[in-house]
Design a protein around this motif. Structure first.
Motif, PDB file in Angstrom:
ATOM      1  N   GLY A 180      -7.393  26.542  37.599  1.00  0.00           N
ATOM      2  CA  GLY A 180      -7.361  27.573  36.571  1.00  0.00           C
ATOM      3  C   GLY A 180      -8.479  27.439  35.563  1.00  0.00           C
ATOM      4  N   SER A 181      -8.751  26.213  35.136  1.00  0.00           N
ATOM      5  CA  SER A 181      -9.791  25.982  34.129  1.00  0.00           C
ATOM      6  C   SER A 181     -11.166  26.335  34.668  1.00  0.00           C
ATOM      7  CB  SER A 181      -9.771  24.517  33.678  1.00  0.00           C
ATOM      8  OG  SER A 181      -8.539  24.201  33.076  1.00  0.00           O
ATOM      9  N   GLU A 182     -11.441  25.928  35.899  1.00  0.00           N
ATOM     10  CA  GLU A 182     -12.758  26.217  36.460  1.00  0.00           C
ATOM     11  C   GLU A 182     -12.921  27.704  36.749  1.00  0.00           C
ATOM     12  OE1 GLU A 182     -15.984  24.196  39.363  1.00  0.00           O
ATOM     13  OE2 GLU A 182     -13.899  24.080  40.063  1.00  0.00           O
ATOM     14  N   ILE A 223      -6.349  33.806  39.452  1.00  0.00           N
ATOM     15  CA  ILE A 223      -6.091  32.377  39.296  1.00  0.00           C
ATOM     16  C   ILE A 223      -4.743  31.985  39.888  1.00  0.00           C
ATOM     17  CG2 ILE A 223      -5.504  30.655  37.517  1.00  0.00           C
ATOM     18  CD1 ILE A 223      -7.922  31.807  35.930  1.00  0.00           C
ATOM     19  N   THR A 224      -3.749  32.832  39.714  1.00  0.00           N
ATOM     20  CA  THR A 224      -2.424  32.545  40.273  1.00  0.00           C
ATOM     21  C   THR A 224      -2.471  32.477  41.795  1.00  0.00           C
ATOM     22  OG1 THR A 224      -1.327  33.648  38.408  1.00  0.00           O
ATOM     23  CG2 THR A 224      -0.030  33.331  40.412  1.00  0.00           C
ATOM     24  N   ASP A 229      -2.653  27.796  37.367  1.00  0.00           N
ATOM     25  CA  ASP A 229      -1.552  28.118  36.465  1.00  0.00           C
ATOM     26  C   ASP A 229      -1.950  29.343  35.633  1.00  0.00           C
ATOM     27  OD1 ASP A 229       0.392  28.283  34.521  1.00  0.00           O
ATOM     28  OD2 ASP A 229       0.344  26.163  33.995  1.00  0.00           O
ATOM     29  N   PRO A 230      -1.215  30.450  35.727  1.00  0.00           N
ATOM     30  CA  PRO A 230      -1.593  31.654  34.972  1.00  0.00           C
ATOM     31  C   PRO A 230      -1.599  31.451  33.464  1.00  0.00           C
ATOM     32  CG  PRO A 230       0.606  31.891  35.920  1.00  0.00           C
ATOM     33  CD  PRO A 230      -0.002  30.668  36.532  1.00  0.00           C
ATOM     34  N   SER A 231      -0.817  30.486  32.975  1.00  0.00           N
ATOM     35  CA  SER A 231      -0.786  30.243  31.525  1.00  0.00           C
ATOM     36  C   SER A 231      -2.111  29.677  31.021  1.00  0.00           C
ATOM     37  CB  SER A 231       0.363  29.298  31.166  1.00  0.00           C
ATOM     38  OG  SER A 231       0.139  27.992  31.675  1.00  0.00           O
ATOM     39  N   THR A 232      -2.914  29.103  31.920  1.00  0.00           N
ATOM     40  CA  THR A 232      -4.226  28.600  31.521  1.00  0.00           C
ATOM     41  C   THR A 232      -5.096  29.738  30.979  1.00  0.00           C
ATOM     42  OG1 THR A 232      -4.134  26.825  33.163  1.00  0.00           O
ATOM     43  CG2 THR A 232      -6.313  27.407  32.342  1.00  0.00           C
TER      44      THR A 232
END
Length: 323
Positions: A180-182, A223-224, A229-232
């Motif tokens: 998610g971050s990348e 991302i999901t 993680d979608p919350s990212t």
């Protein structure tokens, strides 16, 4: 206090990161591409091309060649995405068994579709920590209040990198969501181009922010479905970085979007300005197609950048899909 840190890339971000970590490391080695930059730093203590008015810390040492026996505690990769594979291959000779790698590069290799962390792992055998905004190098080097996100699946690795970066002004958020971050660091550049195109077309603010909101929602879906993680996307490296890159006049991708919205094309080779988002659009489009992911914003940006459609026609087609 960390013993040795290497920063590869003496551009705006690499120099800023070197200056930042010099607060927490005994020695910082800043690797440069051109020998004249080494000479500038040695004799003036400044990177004259990027920060002519900033005196670099005394424990920063410029380097031109990689040394096999150096084995720094941490290596930061602060080079353009197009250079990551070559640099990782050349620099692996100085990586020790306990050396932590950190990727600050943002982009996807095309046509392979591989992220920068995947490329670094292929070339070095080590999974890097992801460093992702919202950051502008010019603010980091000026010690302005800044927050960043780092991502690794290993909590101890995250903690060590956090300790290297953290100062009173520079805050570090940690997460285990590497994917998610990348991906946030990649997708935010495309979102910035989309917003910039709308601004260049002189669209009203309601329309611009509707497009940005749709980009945010699509980023979550991408991302999901890729396992993140979608919350990212709600965090600093997600919404924070997307908003910063999309709206700020300091953002290269925002500026590029404006120019394309005004039907002004850019020759990157002659201008020597790198736009990471432009290189990512085709790769992300292929990833979305392969994984059956909605990609209206990607299609919009790709159509304008590659002159498939005028900004006006591309926007009309996008607008019909907004709800």
């Amino acid at each position: 206090m960390i013993d040795k840190v290497s920063v590869i890339g003496a551009g705006s971000l690499g120099t800023a990161i070197a200056q930042l970590v010099s607060n927490n490391a005994e020695k910082v080695y800043l690797y440069v591409k051109r020998i004249e930059v080494v000479e500038d730093i040695l004799y003036t203590r400044r990177n004259l091309q990027y920060y002519p008015n900033t005196l670099l810390a005394s424990n920063i040492e410029p380097k031109y060649k990689y040394e096999p026996d150096l084995h720094p505690d941490i290596i930061f990769f602060c080079v353009p995405s197009s250079a990551v594979r070559t640099v990782a291959s050349e620099a692996k000779k100085m990586i020790g068994s306990d050396t932590i790698l950190v990727s600050a590069a943002k982009g996807i290799e095309y046509p392979s579709g591989k992220t920068m962390s995947q490329i670094i792992y292929e070339e070095t055998g080590k999974h890097p920590v992801i460093l992702s905004g919202p950051n502008f190098a010019s603010e980091i080097i000026m010690n302005k209040p800044t927050v960043t996100t780092i991502a690794s699946k290993e909590p101890k690795v995250n903690e060590k990198v956090k300790n290297a970066l953290t100062t009173e002004e520079f805050a570090v958020d940690t997460t285990s969501d590497v994917i998610g971050s990348e991906m946030c660091s990649i997708l935010k550049n495309i979102s910035a181009i989309a917003y910039g195109i709308c601004e260049g077309m002189n669209l009203n603010e309601n329309a611009r922010f509707a497009v940005l909101n749709k980009a945010f929602l699509e980023n979550k879906e991408i991302i999901t479905k890729l396992g993140g993680d979608p919350s990212t996307v709600d965090g600093y490296c997600g919404l924070g970085d997307m908003a910063l890159t999309s709206i700020s006049s300091q953002s290269r991708n925002h500026t590029m979007g404006i120019l394309y919205g005004q039907k002004i094309s850019i020759d990157e080779k002659s201008s020597s300005i790198l736009f990471e988002g432009k290189k990512s659009v085709l790769a992300v489009k292929e990833i979305c197609k392969k994984n059956n992911i909605n990609m209206d914003i990607i299609v919009f940006v790709n159509a304008v950048l590659n002159h498939q459609k005028s900004p006006e026609i591309a926007f009309i087609e996008l607008w019909r899909k907004m709800v």
